[in-house]
Design a protein around this motif. Sequence first.
Motif, PDB file in Angstrom:
ATOM      1  N   CYS A 157       0.835  -1.200   0.000  1.00 50.34           N
ATOM      2  CA  CYS A 157       0.000   0.000   0.000  1.00 50.34           C
ATOM      3  C   CYS A 157       0.873   1.255   0.000  1.00 50.34           C
ATOM      4  O   CYS A 157       0.442   2.301  -0.485  1.00 50.34           O
TER       5      CYS A 157
ATOM      6  N   CYS B 274       1.613   3.751  -2.866  1.00 55.02           N
ATOM      7  CA  CYS B 274       0.697   4.845  -3.229  1.00 55.02           C
ATOM      8  C   CYS B 274       0.221   5.669  -2.041  1.00 55.02           C
ATOM      9  O   CYS B 274      -0.358   6.727  -2.236  1.00 55.02           O
ATOM     10  N   HIS B 275       0.352   5.156  -0.818  1.00 59.09           N
ATOM     11  CA  HIS B 275      -0.226   5.841   0.348  1.00 59.09           C
ATOM     12  C   HIS B 275       0.829   6.151   1.418  1.00 59.09           C
ATOM     13  O   HIS B 275       1.769   5.376   1.600  1.00 59.09           O
TER      14      HIS B 275
END
Length: 151
Positions: free
Chosen positions: A62, A65-66
């Motif tokens: 994750c 992108c985060h």
Amino acid sequence: MSVIRQGTIAACVLLLGVATASASDIASFEVVDGTIPQPLTDVAGDPVAGKQAVVDRKLGNCLACHTAADLANEPFHGEVGPPLDGVADRWDEATLRMIVVNPKMVYDGTIMPAFHRVEGLNLVMDKFAGKPILTAQQVEDVVAYLKTLSE
Ligand code: HEC
């Protein structure tokens, strides 16, 4: 004649085997108003295991992108997606589960991958074909972790 019959039976058995193998990797779930209210498994999600799956580059990845304050010590933060801080306040559990299983149900045309779905996917590497990125239990763990991210 009997040769053809045997061949046909063998082909059917083969097809059945393939279909069963991929179907059994995906938990059955019911989508209600664009959410998944029921957990995918009987075992409650573990937020600690969920955080590991979020960070693991071979699982959730994750962080490609985060970002999130709780993940500040981890390398490789992308900013393609919004920071995950406060997601527990923005979404209920049923919607968080839907976002992780298949975010296209919540965000039309999003680039975020579907983590527990195999049909209709393109751009899937051969080694992942027929397999979800996260198992049903890993989805529950990730959702349990996301529920800890309130502000
Ligand atoms: C390829 C990039 C990418 C990856 C990898 C990715 N996401 Fe996302 N995610 C996005 C984008 C982009 C959005 C915003 C939705 C949109 O507008 O497309 C989003 C939205 C979200 C949201 C809603 C955020 C909010 O503020 O409301 C959550 C929760 C979420 N992602 C969780 C995850 C989790 C958990 C993982 C790993 C299992 C993950 N994402 C992996 C790109 C990604």
